[in-house]
Design a protein around this motif. Sequence first.
Motif, short mmCIF file in Angstrom:
data_model
loop_
_atom_site.label_atom_id
_atom_site.label_comp_id
_atom_site.label_asym_id
_atom_site.label_seq_id
_atom_site.Cartn_x
_atom_site.Cartn_y
_atom_site.Cartn_z
N LYS A 72 0.90 -1.19 -0.05
CA LYS A 72 0.01 -0.07 0.06
C LYS A 72 0.92 1.25 0.13
N LEU A 73 1.96 1.18 0.93
CA LEU A 73 3.02 2.37 0.62
C LEU A 73 3.44 2.80 -0.72
N ARG A 74 4.04 1.55 -1.06
CA ARG A 74 4.35 1.65 -2.48
C ARG A 74 3.35 2.38 -3.45
N SER A 75 2.36 1.94 -3.65
CA SER A 75 1.31 2.43 -4.49
C SER A 75 1.05 3.79 -4.12
N SER A 76 0.87 4.30 -2.89
CA SER A 76 0.42 5.51 -2.69
C SER A 76 1.71 6.61 -2.59
N ALA A 77 2.91 6.01 -2.45
CA ALA A 77 4.21 6.77 -2.54
C ALA A 77 4.14 7.34 -4.02
N VAL A 78 4.12 6.50 -5.10
CA VAL A 78 4.15 6.64 -6.27
C VAL A 78 3.15 7.51 -6.73
N VAL A 79 1.91 7.35 -6.15
CA VAL A 79 0.82 8.36 -6.61
C VAL A 79 1.27 9.77 -6.18
N ASP A 80 1.74 9.83 -4.67
CA ASP A 80 2.02 11.32 -4.16
C ASP A 80 3.28 11.94 -5.14
N PHE A 81 4.40 10.96 -5.53
CA PHE A 81 5.27 11.42 -6.18
C PHE A 81 4.72 12.01 -7.57
#
Length: 114
Positions: A72-81
């Motif tokens: 989940k962190l990976r996915s949200s980090a890419v979206v935030d990026f």
Amino acid sequence: MSTATKTKPEVKEFTCARCEVTSRWTEGLGAATPPNWVKENGLYYCLVCRRERAIDEAIAKAGDVSTADRAKLRSSAVVDFEIARDPNRTEGEIAKAARASIGAVRKARKRRPS
């Protein structure tokens, strides 16, 4: 008789500090770095590695988390990026770049301070 000689075009070379991919540009780059690359502390990073670095940073901040939470962190980090990279893009464009849903992009936009 003309003695003009052809000059070699100047080639600029950039190597990503993380993955070591090399990008070569001849005259006409028009920028200090290739498109979507950044230079930080004298080092260049390609777009793929910039995303991975954002993921690594989010996971490091979270500390010891489960495998599911890491995903989940990976996915949200890419979206935030992707939002931070170009906030003026549409939700659809960001979702496509981040390989996420439009709903995930909307949630991330709501989380971000204006």
